[in-house]
Design a protein around this motif. Sequence first.
Motif, PDB file in Angstrom:
ATOM      1  N   THR A  51      -8.451  17.449  46.774  1.00 56.26           N
ATOM      2  CA  THR A  51      -6.979  17.400  46.333  1.00 56.26           C
ATOM      3  C   THR A  51      -6.718  18.723  45.410  1.00 56.26           C
ATOM      4  O   THR A  51      -5.337  19.254  45.803  1.00 56.26           O
ATOM      5  CB  THR A  51      -6.836  16.081  45.401  1.00 56.26           C
ATOM      6  OG1 THR A  51      -7.092  15.085  46.047  1.00 56.26           O
ATOM      7  CG2 THR A  51      -5.454  16.201  45.109  1.00 56.26           C
TER       8      THR A  51
ATOM      9  N   GLU B 190      -3.073  25.671  48.283  1.00 59.17           N
ATOM     10  CA  GLU B 190      -2.761  26.171  49.580  1.00 59.17           C
ATOM     11  C   GLU B 190      -1.386  26.919  49.573  1.00 59.17           C
ATOM     12  O   GLU B 190      -0.788  26.803  48.521  1.00 59.17           O
ATOM     13  CB  GLU B 190      -2.525  25.174  50.458  1.00 59.17           C
ATOM     14  CG  GLU B 190      -3.967  24.474  50.921  1.00 59.17           C
ATOM     15  CD  GLU B 190      -4.650  25.209  52.302  1.00 59.17           C
ATOM     16  OE1 GLU B 190      -4.283  26.190  52.319  1.00 59.17           O
ATOM     17  OE2 GLU B 190      -5.804  24.723  52.817  1.00 59.17           O
TER      18      GLU B 190
ATOM     19  N   LYS C  85       4.413  21.709  54.791  1.00 57.03           N
ATOM     20  CA  LYS C  85       4.021  20.692  55.791  1.00 57.03           C
ATOM     21  C   LYS C  85       3.123  19.745  55.543  1.00 57.03           C
ATOM     22  O   LYS C  85       2.932  18.719  56.586  1.00 57.03           O
ATOM     23  CB  LYS C  85       3.844  21.510  57.061  1.00 57.03           C
ATOM     24  CG  LYS C  85       4.950  22.518  57.640  1.00 57.03           C
ATOM     25  CD  LYS C  85       4.392  23.436  58.694  1.00 57.03           C
ATOM     26  CE  LYS C  85       5.521  24.708  58.837  1.00 57.03           C
ATOM     27  NZ  LYS C  85       5.126  25.648  60.034  1.00 57.03           N
ATOM     28  N   LEU C  86       2.496  19.802  54.351  1.00 54.39           N
ATOM     29  CA  LEU C  86       1.477  18.561  54.322  1.00 54.39           C
ATOM     30  C   LEU C  86       1.698  17.413  54.225  1.00 54.39           C
ATOM     31  O   LEU C  86       2.627  16.913  53.832  1.00 54.39           O
ATOM     32  CB  LEU C  86       0.729  18.981  52.790  1.00 54.39           C
ATOM     33  CG  LEU C  86      -0.395  18.315  52.209  1.00 54.39           C
ATOM     34  CD1 LEU C  86      -1.614  18.635  53.412  1.00 54.39           C
ATOM     35  CD2 LEU C  86      -0.762  18.313  51.027  1.00 54.39           C
ATOM     36  N   ASP C  87       0.791  16.625  55.007  1.00 57.30           N
ATOM     37  CA  ASP C  87       1.229  15.153  54.882  1.00 57.30           C
ATOM     38  C   ASP C  87       0.421  14.503  54.032  1.00 57.30           C
ATOM     39  O   ASP C  87      -0.587  13.851  53.640  1.00 57.30           O
ATOM     40  CB  ASP C  87       0.474  14.365  56.367  1.00 57.30           C
ATOM     41  CG  ASP C  87       0.829  13.130  56.363  1.00 57.30           C
ATOM     42  OD1 ASP C  87       1.510  12.347  55.637  1.00 57.30           O
ATOM     43  OD2 ASP C  87       0.509  12.429  57.710  1.00 57.30           O
ATOM     44  N   VAL C  88       1.317  14.460  52.564  1.00 55.24           N
ATOM     45  CA  VAL C  88       0.728  14.115  51.511  1.00 55.24           C
ATOM     46  C   VAL C  88       0.598  12.584  51.292  1.00 55.24           C
ATOM     47  O   VAL C  88      -0.281  12.075  50.540  1.00 55.24           O
ATOM     48  CB  VAL C  88       1.468  14.785  50.383  1.00 55.24           C
ATOM     49  CG1 VAL C  88       2.902  14.157  50.152  1.00 55.24           C
ATOM     50  CG2 VAL C  88       0.667  14.526  48.810  1.00 55.24           C
TER      51      VAL C  88
ATOM     52  N   HIS D 109      -2.811  11.794  52.524  1.00 59.36           N
ATOM     53  CA  HIS D 109      -3.879  11.935  51.635  1.00 59.36           C
ATOM     54  C   HIS D 109      -3.804  10.989  50.497  1.00 59.36           C
ATOM     55  O   HIS D 109      -5.030  10.551  50.212  1.00 59.36           O
ATOM     56  CB  HIS D 109      -3.642  13.598  51.156  1.00 59.36           C
ATOM     57  CG  HIS D 109      -4.780  13.866  50.206  1.00 59.36           C
ATOM     58  ND1 HIS D 109      -5.886  14.140  50.559  1.00 59.36           N
ATOM     59  CD2 HIS D 109      -4.660  14.143  49.015  1.00 59.36           C
ATOM     60  CE1 HIS D 109      -6.966  14.455  49.421  1.00 59.36           C
ATOM     61  NE2 HIS D 109      -5.905  14.390  48.636  1.00 59.36           N
TER      62      HIS D 109
ATOM     63  N   VAL E  79       1.911  25.849  54.265  1.00 60.98           N
ATOM     64  CA  VAL E  79       0.843  24.808  54.156  1.00 60.98           C
ATOM     65  C   VAL E  79       1.369  23.334  53.385  1.00 60.98           C
ATOM     66  O   VAL E  79       1.512  22.335  53.974  1.00 60.98           O
ATOM     67  CB  VAL E  79      -0.406  24.988  53.879  1.00 60.98           C
ATOM     68  CG1 VAL E  79      -1.330  23.672  54.041  1.00 60.98           C
ATOM     69  CG2 VAL E  79      -1.030  26.199  54.805  1.00 60.98           C
ATOM     70  N   LEU E  80       1.805  23.718  52.182  1.00 62.97           N
ATOM     71  CA  LEU E  80       2.212  22.754  51.469  1.00 62.97           C
ATOM     72  C   LEU E  80       3.434  22.122  51.832  1.00 62.97           C
ATOM     73  O   LEU E  80       3.498  20.841  51.823  1.00 62.97           O
ATOM     74  CB  LEU E  80       2.333  22.955  49.811  1.00 62.97           C
ATOM     75  CG  LEU E  80       0.850  23.461  49.224  1.00 62.97           C
ATOM     76  CD1 LEU E  80       1.322  24.232  47.687  1.00 62.97           C
ATOM     77  CD2 LEU E  80       0.002  22.311  48.804  1.00 62.97           C
TER      78      LEU E  80
ATOM     79  N   LEU F 297      -6.132  21.366  48.191  1.00 66.03           N
ATOM     80  CA  LEU F 297      -5.085  21.281  48.806  1.00 66.03           C
ATOM     81  C   LEU F 297      -3.765  22.051  48.073  1.00 66.03           C
ATOM     82  O   LEU F 297      -2.961  22.400  48.434  1.00 66.03           O
ATOM     83  CB  LEU F 297      -4.610  19.897  49.208  1.00 66.03           C
ATOM     84  CG  LEU F 297      -5.569  19.212  50.394  1.00 66.03           C
ATOM     85  CD1 LEU F 297      -5.325  17.675  50.264  1.00 66.03           C
ATOM     86  CD2 LEU F 297      -5.111  19.908  51.564  1.00 66.03           C
TER      87      LEU F 297
END
Length: 323
Positions: free
Chosen positions: A152, A158, A165-168, A171, A162-163, A155
């Motif tokens: 975590t 990043e 588009k991140l699939d948070v 996660h 990246v952040l 991430l």
Amino acid sequence: MLDLPPVHEETSTLPGTNPRELGLLADCDNCFGLCCVALPFSASADFAAGKAAGEPCRNLRDDFRCSIHEQLRQRGYPGCTVFDCFGAGQKVSQVTFEGRSWRQAPGTAGQMYAVFPVMRQLHELLWYVAEALSLESAGQIHAELRQALEETERLSRESADVLEKLDVAAHRTEVNVLLSRTSELVRAGQPGKDHRGADLIGARLKGADLRGANLRGAYLIGADLRGADVRQADLIGADLRGADLAGADLTGAIFLTQAQLNAAKGDAATRLPPALTRPSHWPDTRSEAGTQTRAKPGSGGRSKPVPGDRGRSGGAGRRSRRR
């Protein structure tokens, strides 16, 4: 901005899990007022005036401070006093965008506003995982929790691309498996019932035995919890707005945050976990309800003001509900 308590070193049993070391305490001096700009809020009992996402709050000054911070509750903005970014504001401002504000670089503003809520979710996860690592009863899964903490944190560092588009959510789902397991280990052997996600709005729970209860995501808005025994209960994501905690015993409660306490009511007899502090708007004396219960004031919940920045407006939006 939410007044945050000092963090005791003894609350972390493993190196590198102290919230202060992880940057999980809001540092408004190093933030560009993101909670006051990026998030939307509607005119309501929590906010005297509404605004759209990406629109600066009318009370935000040019130096990113709040012009009415000392009077937020009196001026109709109690919602600002219970928001906590878990340090996401300074991470986005100083790490992700390397100290360039949305005023200095207007072209980055949109992406900065999009990244902020993602970072806040990552930092909230870091807060919970760090707490889980401090619990001896969760020792058998500390190795997995450590991996989750490191991933975590990785991430959170990043790039903005990246952040954004991140699939948070994915996660969070993975990490929540470990947090749920932590909860089970902590509450093992307790008589607590499962009230996960329960509608307990306005519930009469005065003096209730809620030891070891699963209150994850429960709606406790306006609930009467005076003198209730909430030790070792799981309160992650529980909505405590307006809940009366006078004389309640919350020692050992897990995944309870300062923001949740600030949204509730309590008194000098309310017992808190040692890492949290008594909200400044709570009375320093026992209420009549508090003296009628068996709860006694303990070492938790200091009434001493918390040092640090007090010149920011808190952001808008409800804290994400974890169940």
